[in-house]
Design a protein around this motif. Sequence first.
Motif, PDB file in Angstrom:
ATOM      1  N   UNK A  19       0.855  -1.183   0.000  1.00 20.51           N
ATOM      2  CA  UNK A  19       0.000   0.000   0.000  1.00 20.51           C
ATOM      3  C   UNK A  19       0.893   1.236   0.000  1.00 20.51           C
ATOM      4  N   UNK A  20       0.682   2.140  -0.953  1.00 17.61           N
ATOM      5  CA  UNK A  20       1.434   3.393  -0.984  1.00 17.61           C
ATOM      6  C   UNK A  20       0.524   4.525  -1.442  1.00 17.61           C
ATOM      7  N   UNK A  21       0.945   5.738  -1.171  1.00 13.33           N
ATOM      8  CA  UNK A  21       0.165   6.915  -1.579  1.00 13.33           C
ATOM      9  C   UNK A  21       0.188   7.126  -3.091  1.00 13.33           C
ATOM     10  N   UNK A  22       1.090   6.438  -3.792  1.00 15.36           N
ATOM     11  CA  UNK A  22       1.238   6.646  -5.230  1.00 15.36           C
ATOM     12  C   UNK A  22       0.356   5.721  -6.063  1.00 15.36           C
ATOM     13  N   UNK A  28      -5.461   0.307  -2.704  1.00 13.62           N
ATOM     14  CA  UNK A  28      -4.047   0.129  -2.388  1.00 13.62           C
ATOM     15  C   UNK A  28      -3.417   1.393  -1.805  1.00 13.62           C
ATOM     16  N   UNK A  29      -4.238   2.370  -1.460  1.00 13.77           N
ATOM     17  CA  UNK A  29      -3.774   3.571  -0.763  1.00 13.77           C
ATOM     18  C   UNK A  29      -3.847   3.296   0.739  1.00 13.77           C
ATOM     19  N   UNK A  79      -0.391   6.056  11.910  1.00 18.86           N
ATOM     20  CA  UNK A  79      -1.198   7.126  11.329  1.00 18.86           C
ATOM     21  C   UNK A  79      -1.425   6.862   9.841  1.00 18.86           C
ATOM     22  N   UNK A  80      -2.599   6.392   9.452  1.00 14.70           N
ATOM     23  CA  UNK A  80      -2.914   6.246   8.027  1.00 14.70           C
ATOM     24  C   UNK A  80      -2.988   7.616   7.364  1.00 14.70           C
ATOM     25  N   UNK A  81      -3.081   7.637   6.060  1.00  9.98           N
ATOM     26  CA  UNK A  81      -3.126   8.922   5.358  1.00  9.98           C
ATOM     27  C   UNK A  81      -4.387   9.712   5.698  1.00  9.98           C
TER      28      UNK A  81
END
Length: 255
Positions: A19-22, A28-29, A79-81
């Motif tokens: 999981x990534x911010x991209x 998958x965020x 801390x999630x996004x």
Amino acid sequence: MRYFLMEKMGFPSESILTLTEDEANPYLIPTKRNILSAMNWLVQGCKSGDSFVFHFSGHGSRQRNIDMDEIDGYDECLCPVDFEVAGKIVDDDINAILVRPLPHGTKLHAIIDTCYSGTMLDLPFLCQMSREGCYTWEDHRRPLAAYKGSSGGIAISFSACDDHQIAVDTTALSGNVVTGAMTYSFIQAMERDPGCTYGCLLNTMRNCINDTRTGLRLNGPIAAFLNRIIGAELSQEPQLTSSAMFDVYTSRIAL
């Protein structure tokens, strides 16, 4: 970390969920819902002989503990996004999802690269350096508190720092590339000696970070302010916790 697990440790690509911010895929965020879902996916159907790795590199926090099961009075949190809206992921929940279900013959290694992460999995035993310079186990179980061990399996966590310390992203260890100091030192230590003991790995990580401590600097919007406050006194000591005590000087790590 994904490259390391696949190319160095032999994990097949289909067994890794990232999981990534991209990511373009909204599932998958690293939102709170997606991270909790991924944790459940990781240990779903776990059985004897299985080995799991959970890696988190991002922001960590802590908050006042209300159920009296923390020695320092604080719960550690990921801390999630979307934590400002959805909330943080508290160590009690991480323990319930990743640790409690593990049956006999299974092993989980967690690698937590965040601030305040020393006991992020809420495991009952913390490995600390004694005054004599030897690693010893501290029992962090609290009377009348809920059971925080597994269902027979082993859960081991390497974390970036103690529960009261700050972890950093830095270019001091890898040239111009910004990386988590703990993640970088863990991978470097494992690549140099894949069959090292837990004690040796912990020492190597600590020495790697300590040797470059004067070069460590925080990155991000509040970096300039914090760097002036912390300066060369920045301290970050990787920690080891476990669901069961073992000899860190003879037990060799195997992901």
